[in-house]
Write an enzyme that holds these catalytic residues in place. Structure first.
Site, PDB file in Angstrom:
ATOM      1  CG  HIS A  89      -1.834  -1.227   1.199  1.00  0.00           C
ATOM      2  ND1 HIS A  89      -2.861  -1.421   0.309  1.00  0.00           N
ATOM      3  CD2 HIS A  89      -1.790  -2.329   1.970  1.00  0.00           C
ATOM      4  CE1 HIS A  89      -3.421  -2.589   0.548  1.00  0.00           C
ATOM      5  NE2 HIS A  89      -2.790  -3.163   1.539  1.00  0.00           N
ATOM      6  NE  ARG A  93      -0.335   5.518   1.274  1.00  0.00           N
ATOM      7  CZ  ARG A  93      -0.613   5.255   0.008  1.00  0.00           C
ATOM      8  NH1 ARG A  93       0.087   5.824  -0.933  1.00  0.00           N
ATOM      9  NH2 ARG A  93      -1.590   4.450  -0.323  1.00  0.00           N
ATOM     10  CG  ASP A 113      -1.557  -2.298  -6.790  1.00  0.00           C
ATOM     11  OD1 ASP A 113      -0.868  -1.569  -7.512  1.00  0.00           O
ATOM     12  OD2 ASP A 113      -2.522  -1.881  -6.135  1.00  0.00           O
ATOM     13  N   GLY A 134       4.277  -0.106  -7.132  1.00  0.00           N
ATOM     14  CA  GLY A 134       5.382   0.488  -7.871  1.00  0.00           C
ATOM     15  C   GLY A 134       5.363   0.259  -9.364  1.00  0.00           C
ATOM     16  CB  ILE A 135       2.938  -1.165 -11.756  1.00  0.00           C
ATOM     17  CG1 ILE A 135       3.014  -2.507 -11.021  1.00  0.00           C
ATOM     18  CG2 ILE A 135       2.844  -1.342 -13.269  1.00  0.00           C
ATOM     19  CD1 ILE A 135       4.236  -3.342 -11.336  1.00  0.00           C
ATOM     20  NE  ARG A 136       4.371   5.065  -9.850  1.00  0.00           N
ATOM     21  CZ  ARG A 136       3.627   4.350  -9.010  1.00  0.00           C
ATOM     22  NH1 ARG A 136       3.031   3.257  -9.423  1.00  0.00           N
ATOM     23  NH2 ARG A 136       3.463   4.725  -7.758  1.00  0.00           N
ATOM     24  NE  ARG A 150       0.414   6.151  -5.552  1.00  0.00           N
ATOM     25  CZ  ARG A 150       1.292   5.993  -4.577  1.00  0.00           C
ATOM     26  NH1 ARG A 150       2.478   6.550  -4.669  1.00  0.00           N
ATOM     27  NH2 ARG A 150       0.997   5.302  -3.511  1.00  0.00           N
TER      28      ARG A 150
END
Length: 128
Positions: free
Chosen positions: A22, A25, A53, A55-57, A77
């Site tokens: 998540h 955080r 899910d 840090g997928i950028r 995100r």
């Protein structure tokens, strides 16, 4: 985030496991999800799907997650950012970018399809 919890999920008949910290955080010092993914995949042993899910950028991130054991890669995100900036077309643009970038990474790695992506395609980072 725990191989033990993932193994227990399989034993209790859970349909899938979702691997995410998540955004880190929740607790200080939580390991990166990508470093836990192979351990969780080893614990699950393909008995249930793993949804990853965190840090997928880029397409490279999707490739790495699949190589390390993810069956499904989520990307919350970036899609939300695309939606905020461009509405539905912005969200679609983000997903198309990820798809196209993944395709390029797969070509560079010599993988003809997603099923051919394995851990052998990932080089372990060198620890100094």
């Amino acid at each position: 985030m725990s191989p033990v919890t993932a193994r227990e999920a399989v034993e209790r008949g859970i349909d899938a496991v979702y691997v995410s910290n998540h955004g880190g955080r929740a607790l200080d010092g939580v390991p990166a999800s990508i470093t836990q993914l192979p351990r969780i995949a080893d614990a699950v042993k393909g008995r249930i799907p793993i949804i990853f899910d965190s840090g997928i950028r880029r397409g490279q991130d999707v490739f790495r997650a699949i190589a390390l054991g993810a069956d499904v890669v989520a990307c919350g995100r970036p899609v939300l950012y695309g939606l905020a900036l461009g509405g539905p077309l912005g969200a679609q643009s983000v997903l198309e970018y990820l798809r196209d970038d993944l395709y390029i990474v797969m070509q560079l790695a010599g993988t003809p399809n997603v099923r051919s992506i394995t851990r052998d395609h990932i080089v372990a980072p060198q620890i100094a």
